[in-house]
Design a protein around this motif. Sequence first.
Motif, PDB file in Angstrom:
ATOM      1  N   ARG A 101      63.486  19.235  18.521  1.00  3.91           N
ATOM      2  CA  ARG A 101      64.642  20.047  18.904  1.00  3.91           C
ATOM      3  C   ARG A 101      64.289  21.236  19.789  1.00  3.91           C
ATOM      4  N   ILE A 102      63.045  21.298  20.249  1.00  2.52           N
ATOM      5  CA  ILE A 102      62.657  22.478  21.035  1.00  2.52           C
ATOM      6  C   ILE A 102      62.450  22.173  22.512  1.00  2.52           C
ATOM      7  N   ALA A 103      62.362  20.905  22.881  1.00  2.00           N
ATOM      8  CA  ALA A 103      62.107  20.540  24.281  1.00  2.00           C
ATOM      9  C   ALA A 103      62.579  19.109  24.495  1.00  2.00           C
ATOM     10  N   PRO A 104      62.791  18.700  25.742  1.00  2.00           N
ATOM     11  CA  PRO A 104      63.210  17.329  25.998  1.00  2.00           C
ATOM     12  C   PRO A 104      62.207  16.317  25.445  1.00  2.00           C
ATOM     13  N   PRO A 105      62.670  15.143  25.056  1.00  2.00           N
ATOM     14  CA  PRO A 105      61.780  14.130  24.490  1.00  2.00           C
ATOM     15  C   PRO A 105      60.807  13.585  25.524  1.00  2.00           C
ATOM     16  N   SER A 106      59.658  13.153  25.045  1.00  2.00           N
ATOM     17  CA  SER A 106      58.689  12.519  25.933  1.00  2.00           C
ATOM     18  C   SER A 106      59.100  11.081  26.184  1.00  2.00           C
ATOM     19  N   ARG A 107      59.198  10.718  27.472  1.00  2.00           N
ATOM     20  CA  ARG A 107      59.666   9.393  27.858  1.00  2.00           C
ATOM     21  C   ARG A 107      58.499   8.559  28.375  1.00  2.00           C
ATOM     22  N   ASN A 108      58.691   7.259  28.326  1.00  2.00           N
ATOM     23  CA  ASN A 108      57.670   6.328  28.823  1.00  2.00           C
ATOM     24  C   ASN A 108      57.725   6.277  30.352  1.00  2.00           C
ATOM     25  N   PRO A 162      60.044  17.233  34.550  1.00  2.00           N
ATOM     26  CA  PRO A 162      61.454  17.334  34.177  1.00  2.00           C
ATOM     27  C   PRO A 162      62.078  16.006  33.746  1.00  2.00           C
ATOM     28  N   ARG A 163      61.592  14.896  34.276  1.00  2.00           N
ATOM     29  CA  ARG A 163      62.156  13.603  33.851  1.00  2.00           C
ATOM     30  C   ARG A 163      61.335  12.938  32.756  1.00  2.00           C
ATOM     31  N   LEU A 164      60.065  13.337  32.626  1.00  2.00           N
ATOM     32  CA  LEU A 164      59.196  12.707  31.634  1.00  2.00           C
ATOM     33  C   LEU A 164      59.160  13.447  30.300  1.00  2.00           C
ATOM     34  N   GLY A 165      59.287  14.762  30.311  1.00  2.00           N
ATOM     35  CA  GLY A 165      59.190  15.528  29.082  1.00  2.00           C
ATOM     36  C   GLY A 165      57.825  15.459  28.429  1.00  2.00           C
ATOM     37  N   ARG A 214      51.885  17.828  40.373  1.00  2.00           N
ATOM     38  CA  ARG A 214      52.486  16.590  39.854  1.00  2.00           C
ATOM     39  C   ARG A 214      53.278  16.860  38.569  1.00  2.00           C
ATOM     40  N   ILE A 215      52.759  17.755  37.737  1.00  2.00           N
ATOM     41  CA  ILE A 215      53.490  18.117  36.528  1.00  2.00           C
ATOM     42  C   ILE A 215      54.822  18.766  36.886  1.00  2.00           C
ATOM     43  N   GLY A 216      54.790  19.690  37.835  1.00  2.00           N
ATOM     44  CA  GLY A 216      56.013  20.355  38.254  1.00  2.00           C
ATOM     45  C   GLY A 216      57.042  19.389  38.809  1.00  2.00           C
ATOM     46  N   GLU A 217      56.566  18.362  39.478  1.00  2.00           N
ATOM     47  CA  GLU A 217      57.469  17.386  40.091  1.00  2.00           C
ATOM     48  C   GLU A 217      58.012  16.378  39.083  1.00  2.00           C
ATOM     49  N   GLN A 218      57.175  15.921  38.171  1.00  2.00           N
ATOM     50  CA  GLN A 218      57.553  14.786  37.327  1.00  2.00           C
ATOM     51  C   GLN A 218      57.910  15.144  35.886  1.00  2.00           C
ATOM     52  N   TYR A 238      56.890   4.131  32.390  1.00  2.00           N
ATOM     53  CA  TYR A 238      57.219   2.807  32.922  1.00  2.00           C
ATOM     54  C   TYR A 238      58.669   2.421  32.681  1.00  2.00           C
ATOM     55  N   SER A 239      59.334   3.135  31.803  1.00  2.00           N
ATOM     56  CA  SER A 239      60.748   2.887  31.532  1.00  2.00           C
ATOM     57  C   SER A 239      61.294   4.118  30.833  1.00  2.00           C
ATOM     58  N   LEU A 240      62.000   4.956  31.584  1.00  2.00           N
ATOM     59  CA  LEU A 240      62.405   6.265  31.075  1.00  2.00           C
ATOM     60  C   LEU A 240      63.395   6.177  29.920  1.00  2.00           C
ATOM     61  N   SER A 241      63.965   5.016  29.680  1.00  2.00           N
ATOM     62  CA  SER A 241      64.865   4.855  28.544  1.00  2.00           C
ATOM     63  C   SER A 241      64.106   4.619  27.248  1.00  2.00           C
ATOM     64  N   ARG A 242      62.779   4.488  27.348  1.00  2.00           N
ATOM     65  CA  ARG A 242      61.969   4.154  26.181  1.00  2.00           C
ATOM     66  C   ARG A 242      61.024   5.294  25.819  1.00  2.00           C
ATOM     67  N   SER A 243      60.564   5.247  24.582  1.00  2.00           N
ATOM     68  CA  SER A 243      59.679   6.278  24.057  1.00  2.00           C
ATOM     69  C   SER A 243      58.252   6.068  24.543  1.00  2.00           C
ATOM     70  N   SER A 244      57.505   7.172  24.603  1.00  2.00           N
ATOM     71  CA  SER A 244      56.067   7.084  24.881  1.00  2.00           C
ATOM     72  C   SER A 244      55.254   7.034  23.589  1.00  2.00           C
ATOM     73  N   GLY A 245      55.949   6.916  22.442  1.00  2.00           N
ATOM     74  CA  GLY A 245      55.252   6.834  21.162  1.00  2.00           C
ATOM     75  C   GLY A 245      54.910   8.200  20.606  1.00  2.00           C
ATOM     76  N   GLY A 246      54.179   8.197  19.499  1.00  2.00           N
ATOM     77  CA  GLY A 246      53.799   9.452  18.875  1.00  2.00           C
ATOM     78  C   GLY A 246      52.685   9.252  17.860  1.00  2.00           C
TER      79      GLY A 246
END
Length: 213
Positions: free
Chosen positions: A143-150, A39-42, A33-37, A152-160
């Motif tokens: 700056r070292i890897a793609p941002p973590s996305r939410n 790349p879009r979730l970060g 599941r990590i390998g599949e998802q 439920y809505s990939l345009s939004r942050s998953s927080g930190g």
Amino acid sequence: MAEIHELSAVALRDALRAGALSAREAAAHFLARIGEQNPRLGAFITVTEEQAARDADDADAAFHRASKAGAVDSLPPLHGMPVAFKDLTDVSGVPTSHGSAALEARPALEDGALAAALKGAGVVSLGKTQVPEFGLTAYSENRIAPPSRNPYSLSRSSGGSSGGSAAAVAAGLLPFAPGSDGGGSIRIPASACGLVGLKPGRGLVPAGESPGD
């Protein structure tokens, strides 16, 4: 029958301890599941697939020994449970980036206190999750890897700062994940991703010693 990632953490723990599911099967399912998802979730900076497979095999061997001896109750409480650690936490043999391009991410020589405690409880680490630089902001971007996305809505942050961990759990890439929280770093991502985040009181989770450098 529910998919492995649809089980609650408690149900997955019980299935692993009962032998209804092997640690290798659980790790392989979540790694797929990590390998599949991812790349879009970060959600992950580093995935330690080979080490996870070895650790899962060790957990399964321990289960078979305990089962043969009639001592399954002696298995550690989180036997075979897949997790991942924030990339602020040292995990032996895995680079720790602290989310910063300013540091050389060298493999840690030993487990940090939290990783050591959870490994001692039986978990199988699948890798390191995304964080803001040095864990300092409420969004998990650097700056070292793609941002973590939410999820439920990939345009939004998953927080930190535990945003990668929260995204991974919310997307079913992990059954649960440890975090750290000095000013909302568990609570903010949990709220953003529709999860329950628990901030333990002082002294309940080992912090280890500061190197002082």
